[in-house]
Design an enzyme around this catalytic site. Sequence first.
Site, PDB file in Angstrom:
ATOM      1  N   ARG A 115       0.832  -1.212   0.000  1.00  0.00           N
ATOM      2  CA  ARG A 115       0.000   0.000   0.000  1.00  0.00           C
ATOM      3  C   ARG A 115       0.867   1.264   0.000  1.00  0.00           C
ATOM      4  NH1 ARG A 115      -4.079   2.543   4.221  1.00  0.00           N
ATOM      5  NH2 ARG A 115      -5.466   3.567   2.727  1.00  0.00           N
TER       6      ARG A 115
ATOM      7  N   HIS B  97       0.475   4.427  -2.607  1.00  0.00           N
ATOM      8  CA  HIS B  97       0.282   5.816  -2.169  1.00  0.00           C
ATOM      9  C   HIS B  97       1.442   6.704  -2.604  1.00  0.00           C
ATOM     10  CE1 HIS B  97      -2.977   5.350   1.168  1.00  0.00           C
ATOM     11  NE2 HIS B  97      -3.244   4.626   0.102  1.00  0.00           N
ATOM     12  N   ASP B  98       2.648   6.186  -2.491  1.00  0.00           N
ATOM     13  CA  ASP B  98       3.790   7.013  -2.902  1.00  0.00           C
ATOM     14  C   ASP B  98       3.645   7.410  -4.364  1.00  0.00           C
ATOM     15  OD1 ASP B  98       6.232   8.366  -2.779  1.00  0.00           O
ATOM     16  OD2 ASP B  98       7.274   6.646  -3.652  1.00  0.00           O
TER      17      ASP B  98
ATOM     18  N   GLY C 124       4.053  11.126  -7.973  1.00  0.00           N
ATOM     19  CA  GLY C 124       4.865  10.108  -8.622  1.00  0.00           C
ATOM     20  C   GLY C 124       5.717   9.330  -7.631  1.00  0.00           C
TER      21      GLY C 124
ATOM     22  N   SER D 203       8.045  10.505  -1.601  1.00  0.00           N
ATOM     23  CA  SER D 203       7.480  11.631  -0.834  1.00  0.00           C
ATOM     24  C   SER D 203       6.726  11.110   0.389  1.00  0.00           C
ATOM     25  CB  SER D 203       6.557  12.478  -1.716  1.00  0.00           C
ATOM     26  OG  SER D 203       5.565  11.675  -2.325  1.00  0.00           O
TER      27      SER D 203
ATOM     28  N   ASN E 190      -3.752   7.957   6.268  1.00  0.00           N
ATOM     29  CA  ASN E 190      -2.497   7.305   6.653  1.00  0.00           C
ATOM     30  C   ASN E 190      -2.724   6.130   7.594  1.00  0.00           C
ATOM     31  OD1 ASN E 190      -3.248   8.401   9.051  1.00  0.00           O
ATOM     32  ND2 ASN E 190      -1.451   9.680   9.321  1.00  0.00           N
TER      33      ASN E 190
ATOM     34  N   PRO F 234      -7.660   7.885  -4.603  1.00  0.00           N
ATOM     35  CA  PRO F 234      -9.041   7.422  -4.775  1.00  0.00           C
ATOM     36  C   PRO F 234      -9.648   7.019  -3.432  1.00  0.00           C
ATOM     37  CG  PRO F 234      -7.474   5.776  -5.577  1.00  0.00           C
ATOM     38  CD  PRO F 234      -6.674   6.996  -5.242  1.00  0.00           C
TER      39      PRO F 234
ATOM     40  N   HIS G 247      -5.631  -5.730  -3.235  1.00  0.00           N
ATOM     41  CA  HIS G 247      -6.467  -5.985  -2.057  1.00  0.00           C
ATOM     42  C   HIS G 247      -6.615  -7.481  -1.771  1.00  0.00           C
ATOM     43  CE1 HIS G 247      -8.381  -1.695  -2.262  1.00  0.00           C
ATOM     44  NE2 HIS G 247      -7.188  -1.692  -1.735  1.00  0.00           N
ATOM     45  N   THR G 248      -5.858  -8.306  -2.444  1.00  0.00           N
ATOM     46  CA  THR G 248      -5.729  -9.710  -2.043  1.00  0.00           C
ATOM     47  C   THR G 248      -4.917  -9.817  -0.747  1.00  0.00           C
ATOM     48  OG1 THR G 248      -4.935 -11.904  -2.703  1.00  0.00           O
ATOM     49  CG2 THR G 248      -3.663 -10.059  -3.506  1.00  0.00           C
TER      50      THR G 248
ATOM     51  N   ASP H 171      -9.420  -9.970   1.784  1.00  0.00           N
ATOM     52  CA  ASP H 171      -9.958 -11.188   1.177  1.00  0.00           C
ATOM     53  C   ASP H 171      -9.754 -12.344   2.139  1.00  0.00           C
ATOM     54  OD1 ASP H 171      -7.714 -12.785   0.573  1.00  0.00           O
ATOM     55  OD2 ASP H 171      -7.837 -12.485  -1.576  1.00  0.00           O
TER      56      ASP H 171
ATOM     57  N   THR I 272      -8.110 -14.907   2.095  1.00  0.00           N
ATOM     58  CA  THR I 272      -6.746 -15.431   2.210  1.00  0.00           C
ATOM     59  C   THR I 272      -5.782 -14.237   2.237  1.00  0.00           C
ATOM     60  OG1 THR I 272      -6.648 -15.622  -0.200  1.00  0.00           O
ATOM     61  CG2 THR I 272      -7.232 -17.616   1.028  1.00  0.00           C
TER      62      THR I 272
ATOM     63  N   ASP J  92      -3.122 -14.044  -4.190  1.00  0.00           N
ATOM     64  CA  ASP J  92      -3.775 -14.956  -5.131  1.00  0.00           C
ATOM     65  C   ASP J  92      -4.935 -14.221  -5.807  1.00  0.00           C
ATOM     66  OD1 ASP J  92      -5.755 -14.758  -3.201  1.00  0.00           O
ATOM     67  OD2 ASP J  92      -5.370 -16.721  -2.336  1.00  0.00           O
TER      68      ASP J  92
HETATM   69  C1  HEM Z   1      -8.562   1.395  -6.580  1.00  0.00           C
HETATM   70  C2  HEM Z   1      -8.472   2.323  -5.670  1.00  0.00           C
HETATM   71  C3  HEM Z   1      -8.124   2.008  -4.239  1.00  0.00           C
HETATM   72  C4  HEM Z   1      -8.823   2.386  -3.147  1.00  0.00           C
HETATM   73  C5  HEM Z   1     -10.081   3.219  -3.137  1.00  0.00           C
HETATM   74  C6  HEM Z   1      -8.160   1.839  -1.997  1.00  0.00           C
HETATM   75  C7  HEM Z   1      -8.557   2.027  -0.701  1.00  0.00           C
HETATM   76  C8  HEM Z   1      -8.047   1.368   0.390  1.00  0.00           C
HETATM   77  C9  HEM Z   1      -8.521   1.500   1.737  1.00  0.00           C
HETATM   78  C10 HEM Z   1      -9.660   2.413   2.181  1.00  0.00           C
HETATM   79  C11 HEM Z   1      -7.816   0.647   2.520  1.00  0.00           C
HETATM   80  C12 HEM Z   1      -8.008   0.364   3.993  1.00  0.00           C
HETATM   81  C13 HEM Z   1      -7.401   1.389   4.892  1.00  0.00           C
HETATM   82  C14 HEM Z   1      -7.772   1.080   6.305  1.00  0.00           C
HETATM   83  O1  HEM Z   1      -8.931   1.240   6.658  1.00  0.00           O
HETATM   84  O2  HEM Z   1      -6.909   0.633   7.059  1.00  0.00           O
HETATM   85  C15 HEM Z   1      -6.875  -0.024   1.661  1.00  0.00           C
HETATM   86  C16 HEM Z   1      -5.970  -0.967   2.068  1.00  0.00           C
HETATM   87  C17 HEM Z   1      -5.031  -1.535   1.258  1.00  0.00           C
HETATM   88  N1  HEM Z   1      -4.781  -1.198  -0.060  1.00  0.00           N
HETATM   89 FE1  HEM Z   1      -5.951  -0.083  -1.234  1.00  0.00          FE
HETATM   90  N2  HEM Z   1      -7.068   1.140  -2.408  1.00  0.00           N
HETATM   91  C18 HEM Z   1      -6.992   1.217  -3.770  1.00  0.00           C
HETATM   92  C19 HEM Z   1      -6.018   0.677  -4.577  1.00  0.00           C
HETATM   93  C20 HEM Z   1      -4.947  -0.048  -4.110  1.00  0.00           C
HETATM   94  C21 HEM Z   1      -3.824  -0.455  -4.915  1.00  0.00           C
HETATM   95  C22 HEM Z   1      -3.622  -0.086  -6.378  1.00  0.00           C
HETATM   96  C23 HEM Z   1      -3.005  -1.177  -4.108  1.00  0.00           C
HETATM   97  C24 HEM Z   1      -1.686  -1.831  -4.439  1.00  0.00           C
HETATM   98  C25 HEM Z   1      -1.387  -2.358  -5.597  1.00  0.00           C
HETATM   99  C26 HEM Z   1      -3.622  -1.228  -2.805  1.00  0.00           C
HETATM  100  C27 HEM Z   1      -3.142  -1.922  -1.729  1.00  0.00           C
HETATM  101  C28 HEM Z   1      -3.735  -1.963  -0.491  1.00  0.00           C
HETATM  102  C29 HEM Z   1      -3.316  -2.870   0.574  1.00  0.00           C
HETATM  103  C30 HEM Z   1      -2.230  -3.928   0.479  1.00  0.00           C
HETATM  104  C31 HEM Z   1      -4.120  -2.591   1.678  1.00  0.00           C
HETATM  105  C32 HEM Z   1      -4.059  -3.244   3.054  1.00  0.00           C
HETATM  106  C33 HEM Z   1      -3.159  -2.447   3.948  1.00  0.00           C
HETATM  107  C34 HEM Z   1      -2.921  -3.101   5.301  1.00  0.00           C
HETATM  108  O3  HEM Z   1      -3.362  -4.213   5.557  1.00  0.00           O
HETATM  109  O4  HEM Z   1      -2.261  -2.456   6.135  1.00  0.00           O
HETATM  110  N3  HEM Z   1      -4.786  -0.506  -2.833  1.00  0.00           N
HETATM  111  N4  HEM Z   1      -7.030   0.447   0.369  1.00  0.00           N
HETATM  112  C1  LIG Z   2      -1.908  10.183  10.727  1.00  0.00           C
HETATM  113  O1  LIG Z   2      -2.146  11.567  10.599  1.00  0.00           O
HETATM  114  C2  LIG Z   2      -2.554  12.192  11.814  1.00  0.00           C
HETATM  115  C3  LIG Z   2      -2.817  13.639  11.494  1.00  0.00           C
HETATM  116  O2  LIG Z   2      -3.753  13.776  10.489  1.00  0.00           O
HETATM  117  C4  LIG Z   2      -1.435  12.019  12.837  1.00  0.00           C
HETATM  118  O3  LIG Z   2      -1.863  12.586  14.069  1.00  0.00           O
HETATM  119  C5  LIG Z   2      -1.122  10.544  13.036  1.00  0.00           C
HETATM  120  O4  LIG Z   2      -0.005  10.409  13.879  1.00  0.00           O
HETATM  121  C6  LIG Z   2      -0.791   9.894  11.704  1.00  0.00           C
HETATM  122  N1  LIG Z   2      -0.640   8.458  11.898  1.00  0.00           N
HETATM  123  C7  LIG Z   2       0.414   7.773  11.452  1.00  0.00           C
HETATM  124  C8  LIG Z   2       0.391   6.310  11.695  1.00  0.00           C
HETATM  125  O5  LIG Z   2       1.342   8.273  10.863  1.00  0.00           O
END
Ligand code: HEM
Ligand SMILES: *[C@@H]1O[C@H](CO)[C@@H](O)[C@H](O)[C@H]1NC(C)=O
Length: 318
Positions: free
Chosen positions: A59, A63-64, A69, A73, A91, A158, A188-189, A241, A243, A248
Amino acid sequence: MALKLFSVMIFLVLNVSFSKAALDVHYYDRTCPNAEKIILEAVRNASMHDPKVSARILRMFFHDCFIRGCDASILLDSTPQNQAEKDGPPNISVRAFYVIDDAKAKLEQACPRTVSCADIITIAARDVVTMSGGPFWNVLKGRKDGRISRASETITLPAPTFNVSQLIQSFGKRGLGVKDLVALSGGHTLGFSHCSSFQARLRNFSSVHDIDPRMNIEFAQTLRQKCPKPNKDRNAGQFLDSTASTFDNNYFKQLLAGKGVFGSDQALFNDYRTKWIVESFARDQSSFFREFAASMVKLGNFGVIENGEVRLNCGVVN
Ligand code: HEM
Ligand SMILES: *[C@@H]1O[C@H](CO)[C@@H](O)[C@H](O)[C@H]1NC(C)=O
Ligand SMILES: *[C@@H]1O[C@H](CO)[C@@H](O)[C@H](O)[C@H]1NC(C)=O
Ligand SMILES: *[C@@H]1O[C@H](CO)[C@@H](O)[C@H](O)[C@H]1NC(C)=O
Ligand SMILES: *[C@@H]1O[C@H](CO)[C@@H](O)[C@H](O)[C@H]1NC(C)=O
């Protein structure tokens, strides 16, 4: 005619010399031959102690690259004058920065001032996918690190409430197409989400539906139990998911069953522009793996900067 041809040629030459830095698989072959080995070791070390590391690093890469780009950052710390991306609103699960710092410290010993933080994130993101059972691909290297990071820019990511038109637009701005959108959403696998990112789908969803009608009803009940109202546990949530530590194509199978966690996931199966791609990835894991790897390379090329630096400490500009 000749003049026109000449100016076209000038344009091509200029275009090549001013275009973004050319990345190369062999970029560190001479200057830091063990770079990838050192990064893999840092990622492995960390994953042994904390299985959440894989999802967090994947993730982090997304985000980076989506903000300014792929320029690391996301790793810059806030300063008294500037609130950095790290401290922006979405974050909540972008952590595991220490893994990148760990690799960076080892790399500075092995080959000082050579390997950029942006390349470390990119290589680590490939490693966590491969380590979790996903595909391997060669990472193009030679990115430079940026000097700017602003919390306010994280709103350009997004949102989990986006529909397919909004997702296509968001990815399109980064040079990514519809197939890239579906393949990369397959990230999101891995991993976990907090209730705050999907609970609006579970209760009082719209004026006519209490639950998001695209969601499998038993799945909705399960999620309601995990996210009771009022929810006192800020850490509560759901694996993305079934798993969640294995890379997968199960994520796509879940979408077919109405078990996507985010509205933005489920939307991919409920829109004719993306449905067929979801179906093909659900059917054929190897095609998902191929397309995911290709799209990760494409994402890794986005916004690569030439006038950056190789940071000595990934948290601060030199
Ligand atoms: C299509 C648009 C996308 C949206 C709207 C989105 C949104 C999110 C959100 C809301 C979370 C959960 C944050 C939380 O509540 O902790 C998440 C988790 C995650 N996203 Fe996305 N995401 C997107 C695309 C991607 C892409 C392109 C990747 C990587 C190729 C990715 C990888 C991940 C991973 C691995 C997690 C789990 C993070 C963890 O377990 O700490 N996402 N995403
Ligand atoms: C996420 O951002 C908030 C400020 O919006 C900050 O207080 C918090 O420490 C940040 N959390 C992490 C894990 O960096
Ligand atoms: C990984 O762990 C081993 C054993 O604890 C340690 O010697 C090594 O330096 C670590 N490597 C990295 C890159 O963190
Ligand atoms: C997607 O969402 C936007 C913003 O809410 C809305 O304007 C648009 O009509 C929606 N598009 C589709 C196809 O649902
Ligand atoms: C559901 O949402 C509507 C407005 O969208 C609001 O008036 C109503 O109070 C909400 N109901 C509950 C139980 O939260």
